[in-house]
Design a protein around this motif. Sequence first.
Motif, short mmCIF file in Angstrom:
data_model
loop_
_atom_site.label_atom_id
_atom_site.label_comp_id
_atom_site.label_asym_id
_atom_site.label_seq_id
_atom_site.Cartn_x
_atom_site.Cartn_y
_atom_site.Cartn_z
N ARG A 148 0.79 -1.23 0.00
CA ARG A 148 0.00 0.00 0.00
C ARG A 148 0.83 1.28 0.00
O ARG A 148 0.41 2.26 -0.60
CB ARG A 148 -0.99 -0.01 1.16
CG ARG A 148 -2.23 -0.83 0.81
CD ARG A 148 -3.29 -0.68 1.84
NE ARG A 148 -2.89 -1.30 3.09
CZ ARG A 148 -3.05 -0.74 4.28
NH1 ARG A 148 -3.62 0.42 4.38
NH2 ARG A 148 -2.66 -1.35 5.37
N SER A 154 -0.84 0.52 -5.86
CA SER A 154 -2.26 0.86 -5.80
C SER A 154 -2.82 1.08 -7.19
O SER A 154 -3.94 0.66 -7.51
CB SER A 154 -2.47 2.14 -4.97
OG SER A 154 -2.04 1.94 -3.66
N ILE B 81 -10.24 3.27 -2.57
CA ILE B 81 -9.92 4.12 -1.42
C ILE B 81 -8.41 4.19 -1.21
O ILE B 81 -7.85 5.27 -0.98
CB ILE B 81 -10.64 3.60 -0.14
CG1 ILE B 81 -12.12 3.87 -0.26
CG2 ILE B 81 -10.07 4.27 1.10
CD1 ILE B 81 -12.94 3.22 0.82
N ARG B 85 -6.29 7.71 -1.42
CA ARG B 85 -5.45 8.27 -0.35
C ARG B 85 -4.12 8.74 -0.90
O ARG B 85 -3.52 9.67 -0.37
CB ARG B 85 -5.22 7.21 0.72
CG ARG B 85 -6.44 7.02 1.57
CD ARG B 85 -6.08 6.28 2.85
NE ARG B 85 -7.27 6.10 3.66
CZ ARG B 85 -7.49 5.03 4.40
NH1 ARG B 85 -6.59 4.07 4.43
NH2 ARG B 85 -8.58 4.93 5.11
N HIS B 86 -3.64 8.09 -1.96
CA HIS B 86 -2.39 8.55 -2.57
C HIS B 86 -2.62 9.76 -3.47
O HIS B 86 -1.85 10.70 -3.45
CB HIS B 86 -1.80 7.44 -3.45
CG HIS B 86 -1.06 6.38 -2.70
ND1 HIS B 86 0.03 6.65 -1.93
CD2 HIS B 86 -1.27 5.05 -2.59
CE1 HIS B 86 0.47 5.54 -1.39
NE2 HIS B 86 -0.31 4.55 -1.77
N GLU B 88 -5.72 11.57 -4.30
CA GLU B 88 -6.79 12.56 -4.11
C GLU B 88 -7.54 12.83 -5.40
O GLU B 88 -7.97 13.94 -5.65
CB GLU B 88 -6.20 13.88 -3.58
CG GLU B 88 -5.41 13.73 -2.30
CD GLU B 88 -6.23 13.95 -1.07
OE1 GLU B 88 -6.88 15.01 -1.00
OE2 GLU B 88 -6.27 13.07 -0.19
#
Lengths: 481, 100
Positions: A148, A154, B81, B85-86, B88
Amino acid sequence: MIDVSWTVLLPTLLATGTAFAVLLADLAITGPERDGLGWIGIVGLLATAVATANAWGTNATGFAGTVVLDDYAVYFGLLFCLATILTLLISIDYIGTISLKAGGEYYAITLFAAAGMFLMASSNDLIVFFLGLETMSIAAYVLAGIWRPDLRSSEAAMKYFLLGAFATGFLLFGIALLYGAFETTTLGDIAVGVGSSAGLQRTLALGGMALLLVGFGFKVAAVPFHAWAPDVYEGAPTAVTAFMAAGVKAAGFAVFVRIFMHTLAALSVDWSSVLAVLAVLTMTIGNLSALRQSNIKRMLAYSSVSHAGYLLVGMVAADAAGGAAVLYYLLAYVLMNTGAFAVVVAIGKRGEPNELLDDYDGVGLEHPALGLCMTVFMLSLAGIPAFAGFTGKFYLFSAAVQSGYAWLAVVGVLNSVVSMYYYGGVLMRMFMADPTKSVQGTAHRPYLTATLAVTAAGTVMLGILPSWAYELAADAFASLG
Amino acid sequence: MVPATYYIALSVLLFVIGAIGFLIRRNLIVMFMSIELMLNAANLAFVAFARHQLSMDGQVIVFFVMTVAAAEVAVGLAILIALFRHRETLNADEVRMLRW
């Protein structure tokens, strides 16, 4: 009453049980002994392999004929055991190298994916196949994004998930149309129905077949459905990439071959010409794109696209020789491709993935053993004689020639020549360029050394003594009936 | 009674809307919704065929598909999600650290 025979589900059940054992052990084991979690997985898979091999020749069916453990399922079960064990060996090392904050769940999810693969290999029903595919795919989406803190991981997970789910939509609608045409989802009954279909029924069957073809095209990364592969392979953690390129792709082909070369064999006139075009596109675009890559994982991604093309050549042949060649080539491919990714892991180190081709300058001189292994894998992937890749391609292309697709074999051979350029390029850098940086290599990395030893030995052995494995593959394909 | 053909035509239409939506929309959540539309189009086809053939198979299959889709949503939203978070952003065109 449905005949509940757990033995035909044995590989799936054992893999699932091992995954739960890992999750439970994860609560008890902390600190540096976490490598043990990987060992639980490896031991569980070895037990699965023994149990699966025991079922060779029994051709058992269960659950009203929806699940089978025929020789075909046994062959693929053993192949998935091999791919997953090699992945776990790489992973134990890799998790330590990149300090991945994941232990038990990583191994457990890998094992859940393996359970899905076993179910896919054993599926004799479109819905069982769908469940197996999703068990494997959803686990693979998580694995791609498991690192993560890494932005690329990701992003790779997102792309893999969206494109994979999109492909699932096509597969499912294809299944719906086949169900509409034949009032059943059992492969055997569909095979009977396809032979005598006419009119509206045949239209529905052809529509379902086309949608399944698109879905499988995405899953095995065949051109023009390959756009996700380079991004996902590059962004995912390297150990996971090795798993996706070998195990997940082989699982896709396990069902692709069963459904198209067996269930829909009566429609082979309709699908073989389409597959021939896809094979040419996949081989050519995969190889030409691999030529201009500067990142080794991206290069291996395009290489894996082109190998899907070679495998499609065997499917186009649409006979026993073609099917056996595809099964054999998948074994060779799992060995040599996993080995190549193990070398990529060996060259990276903490905080320094060293994934650019520039980072490979002179590595072969500094680490001769690593260089030798990479030589074996690259020459095998390129299809040089005395290695597994050559014998595999030989079987694939000779099956195509015997079925009257000589031109396709010629395209395949020309593509192998093109691929020699970029595989050879890696070796040139490793042995002819001056070292620019020091890499870790395999010193004090027993798991990686073991992986490299197994894959390199397997690649060479299949290259020199291919016939026993080919006969196994031929028997396995023959069990489809 | 509405003929089965109408249901099948509707499900094909929904499937095509979903596929086109996935290809032309750039918001990741909307692309995700388009995929769900494709799955539900298949569900509708299963139920319509089952009713037409007076068999229960297709109806049962829909439950399997809904379960799988729920698992997929859980994982998919978690992945989105993690990505959000990385970055935006949920625009597919801005998520291009790896070349698309």
